[in-house]
Write a protein that holds these residues in place. Structure first.
Motif, PDB file in Angstrom:
ATOM      1  N   THR A 173       0.822  -1.197   0.000  1.00  0.00           N
ATOM      2  CA  THR A 173       0.000   0.000   0.000  1.00  0.00           C
ATOM      3  C   THR A 173       0.863   1.257   0.000  1.00  0.00           C
ATOM      4  O   THR A 173       0.585   2.206  -0.727  1.00  0.00           O
ATOM      5  N   ARG A 201       4.384   5.675  -5.129  1.00  0.00           N
ATOM      6  CA  ARG A 201       5.074   5.300  -6.346  1.00  0.00           C
ATOM      7  C   ARG A 201       6.433   4.634  -6.091  1.00  0.00           C
ATOM      8  O   ARG A 201       7.151   4.333  -7.035  1.00  0.00           O
ATOM      9  N   LEU A 212       1.892   1.815  -3.464  1.00  0.00           N
ATOM     10  CA  LEU A 212       0.829   2.325  -4.325  1.00  0.00           C
ATOM     11  C   LEU A 212       0.608   3.810  -4.095  1.00  0.00           C
ATOM     12  O   LEU A 212       0.324   4.561  -5.012  1.00  0.00           O
ATOM     13  N   PHE A 213       0.744   4.233  -2.857  1.00  0.00           N
ATOM     14  CA  PHE A 213       0.480   5.644  -2.551  1.00  0.00           C
ATOM     15  C   PHE A 213       1.642   6.559  -2.922  1.00  0.00           C
ATOM     16  O   PHE A 213       1.445   7.732  -3.211  1.00  0.00           O
TER      17      PHE A 213
END
Lengths: 380, 83, 446
Positions: free
Chosen positions: C384, C390, C387-388
């Protein structure tokens, strides 16, 4: 959190939007997810907020309102998820009559369209193949970073008195006298009179746990991601085959061409649709097909390198419309799921419909076409 | 003595020995800074040296994101700082 | 035909062994010459026991049934029933190798830890210094600090010194006393003492005095900060600042598991927290007809890689494997375990960072952004957080930073890194970048 007013199951974009909408309406909301925020299909999407790909009808009405609500949400939550009204360009590969016909119909229903001839098409997208002669510009189409959006929305929900419990799998949905009572999860049991099922591709599982049924199935899609590169693409660009594929129920693999740039400089390429259950394996033939399609639209992409590919499972209902409304059998169980490839774009609009329905107030549209009751067969 | 030849780096002639990578030739010529990063403009040089980290990327004859530690220098190559 | 991917010690040994009964072997590698990283050379291999390398090269060159495909980068691998298709790029064109059996011997790369300034010019891995010197005849700089941990620092420092560099310092964060934890391994591998003596002589010759319990914890404007660290790698306060051209810092190795991930091999987590592939007693992976040899089964060094390669080559070609060979491997595995015990990487490095330290080099993600993704956006795991922020999404696809991001997130949340997280860090569908044009041209359906 003790005694929430509502529980939202699913911390993806649809669940997050629902939680925010309910919170802003004055409710204390508990969001539950079996994984982390954005760990479902929201984490595998592109961030599309489109009106261009929808036929006039309830979904288009929802999409138009939802698109505007995205910008209102940005005002509320902050400019933290790369929301951009970059506009969409749909290109006709061969006969442009179906595309033009669609555009005219759409424009009668609130969609802003601009016909593009060869000159204007290449003005808005200079790197398009010179042989392409016709298209339509949809200025309302927008883009965001969906994982960040869901995370920031949930952050605001928590700031306003809501709570999030992640890594909590729902084991049971408690129902008594045809009414929902609460949920039992791997991290505790929680009571609430209202449960919103925003679990996307897995929404059918939650419905089963409640003793009900939702026919939502996965539709697999791949996305290619390139190296960061010079800006070659200025809008979301796709070919008119995309629209036909979205509406089709064909089990076979379907591919269409969807290309767009991102803030970080990479280019995203899609789109494929397959009904292969939850088989997540890589398929290089599909990657090649998507690459070939993209380079046929934008020859300059031939020299751009692919870095990675990922896949996700879009949730879809047999009639390709989302499911928004109270469960047919269980009172207090509300579904906001099955948005197929349009979950990001339709999330705030769905949230508004659900909130209005829960609070018993009139909404911006009649949500009957989305009702879960449409799946109930009357037995003779 | 191995063959030596030349390529250009940001317009400057760089000598190299046959078989050397572009990065090796540049470092040998004290041109350590190979590129600046695309967001922060920070200077970068060779890091892993074996084609894993992509920090040594340069533009070769107009094509970007080329790993200078892997690519053998060729005569007349036009190499420029990457991003 | 057997396809051997990687022409380092493991792959070379596998190819040679497989060819002994006349089996056709295609040996594919991305470099122009055989040897991988360990035996990187221009004209001939130098260093400790280097003659065995040249011997193996000439053995292979003399065998008709082995085809060496060089400068070929494998970008993907597919299985269709009993056939494998290994897709590679060579000279800008895509091609494929088709075979019934595969041996994966793709080796490893230096493990790097972040510290303030690690992303500035002059900071590199020992592997980079080694590659520049041995592969290209170039010194990375005149004044060089070699640091980190592990036996690899010795050949790097002495090799650079032999070529004329001024080794300003050689620092290992671990104490050599840790070898006392592995008496059995030492007794089973007495030949290693000769190797130690070989390097001791060179260190003495070039007046390099190794220092232990020390690490480079910052680099700025040509000055390295060297700190004393305790057994957890936490800075204990004493510092030296040393002007230098280059800091070559490495913390052991990480195997590149990408190709195996494509072929869906079962993975596990080694005792040092490194994700590796599971193999059976004959180097067979969890997939039939694919064997794995070398660092991908656990970091263990060249000796172990050679033996694993030989076993895999014999197994794949249906030849008998002697108990002697298996015993030899066991002894080398003991030594590999001893290496892990003697040169662990401890979590204290997280304390060397400042909020502005770059963690993901490709996407320039700083420590602050990663912490914010946890504290502000509720990222509870590294997936996560990636994903947040990069982190891990850039050109190297997380090879350099993935493990570090996991460890940093773990340090903030207090939750241990799960095996799933360790294994997920190496799953990539594309092993090497391939252009969309090359990808399209291989498209058979129009």
């Amino acid at each position: 959190m003790q005694n929430p007013d509502a529980i939202v199951i699913g911390a993806g974009i649809v669940g997050a939007s629902a939680a925010l909408s309910l919170t802003n309406a004055g409710m204390k909301v508990l969001v539950i997810d079996r994984g982390a925020v954005s760990s479902g299909t929201t984490g595998a999407g592109e961030g599309n907020i489109l009106v261009s790909d929808k036929d006039p009808g309830p979904e288009l009405t929802l999409a138009l309102r939802s698109r505007d609500l995205w910008f209102e949400m940005q005002e509320d939550v902050g400019d933290s998820f790369e929301l951009e009204a970059k506009g969409g360009v749909v290109v006709a590969r061969r006969d442009d009559a179906p595309l033009m016909k669609l555009a005219i119909e759409q424009s009668k229903h609130g969609v802003i369209t601009q016909k593009l001839d060869h000159t204007s098409l290449h003005e808005v997208e200079p790197y398009l193949h010179p042989d392409l002669t016709s298209g339509v510009l949809y200025p309302q189409d927008a883009q965001c970073q969906p994982m960040l959006a869901a995370a920031h929305i949930i952050r605001i929900v928590m700031q306003r008195g809501g709570a999030l419990i992640s890594q909590a799998k729902v084991l049971r949905v408690h129902v008594a006298d045809g009414r929902v009572q609460g949920v039992e999860t791997t991290r505790g049991t929680f009571k609430a009179p209202i449960i919103v099922n925003a679990t996307g591709t897995w929404a059918g599982e939650i419905a089963e746990l409640a003793g009900s049924h939702l026919p939502i199935a996965p539709r697999k899609g791949f996305i290619l991601v390139t190296e960061p590169t010079k800006k070659y693409i200025f809008h979301k660009v796709y070919d008119s085959d995309y629209v036909a594929n979205v509406a089709s129920s064909d089990a076979d693999l379907q591919t269409s061409t969807v290309v767009e740039g991102t803030r970080s400089g990479t280019i995203l390429i899609g789109a494929s649709r397959e009904r292969v259950g939850f088989d997540g394996s890589m398929n290089y033939q599909i990657l090649r097909t998507l690459a070939a399609q993209a380079t046929s639209l934008f020859p300059v992409l031939r020299d751009v390198q692919l870095l990675r590919a990922y896949r996700g499972f879009r949730p879809y209902a047999p009639d390709h419309l989302p499911v928004i409304g109270e469960d047919a059998l269980v009172k207090g169980l509300w579904h906001s799921a099955g948005h197929e490839g349009a979950g990001i774009g339709l999330a705030p609009g769905s949230a508004a419909l659900i909130t209005d329905a829960i609070l018993g107030r009139e909404s911006f549209m009649d949500s009957t076409p989305f009702s879960p009751t449409r799946f109930v067969k009357v037995s003779v | 003595m191995s063959q030596t030849d030349r390529f250009t780096f940001n317009g400057v002639d760089i000598q190299y020995e046959e078989g050397q990578s572009i990065a090796a030739a540049l470092i040998n010529d004290e041109k350590r800074e190979l590129r600046s990063t695309r967001f922060g403009g920070e200077p970068r040089s060779i890091f892993c040296g074996i084609g894993i980290c992509f920090d040594c990327i340069v533009v070769i004859n107009g094509v970007g994101n080329q790993r200078s530690c892997l690519i053998q220098a060729q005569p007349g190559m036009k190499v420029e700082s990457g991003q | 035909m057997i396809i051997v991917i990687g022409a380092g010690p493991a792959g070379l040994a596998a190819a040679e062994a497989a060819s002994r009964n006349g089996t056709e072997v295609a040996l594919i590698d991305s470099a122009p010459r055989m040897g991988g990283q360990y035996w990187r050379h221009r004209k001939s291999v130098t260093g400790y026991k280097s003659p065995r390398a040249d011997l193996l090269f000439s053995k292979i060159a003399a065998v008709e049934s082995i085809t060496h495909i060089s400068e070929a980068t494998v970008w993907s691998a597919e299985r269709e029933g009993d056939i494998f298709k290994i897709n590679y790029l060579q000279g800008g064109v895509e091609n494929s190798l088709v075979g019934e059996k595969v041996i994966v011997a793709t080796g490893a790369y230096d493990r790097a830890l972040p510290f303030p300034g690690w992303d500035t010019p002059g900071s590199m891995t020992p592997g980079a210094a080694q590659s520049l010197l041995k592969g290209h005849g170039v010194l990375p700089g005149q004044k060089i600090i070699v640091a980190g941990t592990g036996p690899f620092l010795l050949p790097v420092a002495t090799g650079l010194a032999e070529a004329g560099a001024d080794i300003v310092g050689l620092f290992d964060a671990n104490s050599p006393l840790r070898w006392a934890l592995s008496p059995r391994a030492l007794i089973s591998n007495l030949s290693k003492f000769f190797e130690l003596i070989y390097y001791a002589r060179l260190l003495n010759k070039y007046r390099i005095k190794p220092q232990f319990g020390r690490a480079v914890t910052a680099l700025k404007d040509g000055v390295a900060t060297v700190s004393k660290v305790d057994s957890h790698f936490s800075i204990t306060g004493q510092q030296a600042t040393l002007p230098t051209d280059v800091v070559a810092v490495g913390w052991g190795f990480l195997p590149d598991l990408t190709l195996g991930g494509l072929l869906v091999f079962k993975q596990k987590v080694d005792s040092d927290g490194t994700a590796i592939f599971s193999v059976d007693n004959f180097q067979l992976s969890s997939q039939r007809d694919i064997w794995i040899a070398g660092e991908a089964t656990g970091i263990g060094g060249a000796d172990l890689s050679l033996i694993e390669g030989e076993i895999a080559g014999l197994a794949a070609s249906g030849q008998k494997i002697s108990p002697t060979l298996l015993r030899k491997r066991f002894r080398k595995q003991l030594f590999a375990d001893a290496l892990k015990r003697s040169y662990p990487v401890q979590d204290g490095w997280r304390g060397w960072l400042s909020v502005g330290t770059t963690i993901c080099r490709c996407e320039e993600v700083k420590l602050q952004e990663i912490s914010d993704s946890v504290s502000e956006l509720g990222a509870e795991d590294s997936r996560t957080a990636k994903l947040f922020t990069r982190a891990g999404m850039g050109l190297c696809q997380g090879r350099m930073c993935s493990r570090n991001v996991s460890d940093i997130v773990s340090g903030i949340t207090g939750c241990a890194v799960t095996d799933t997280d360790r294994i997920a860090g190496s799953n990539r569908p594309i092993a090497e970048p391939i252009s969309l044009g090359q990808l399209s041209d291989g498209n058979i359906r129009l």
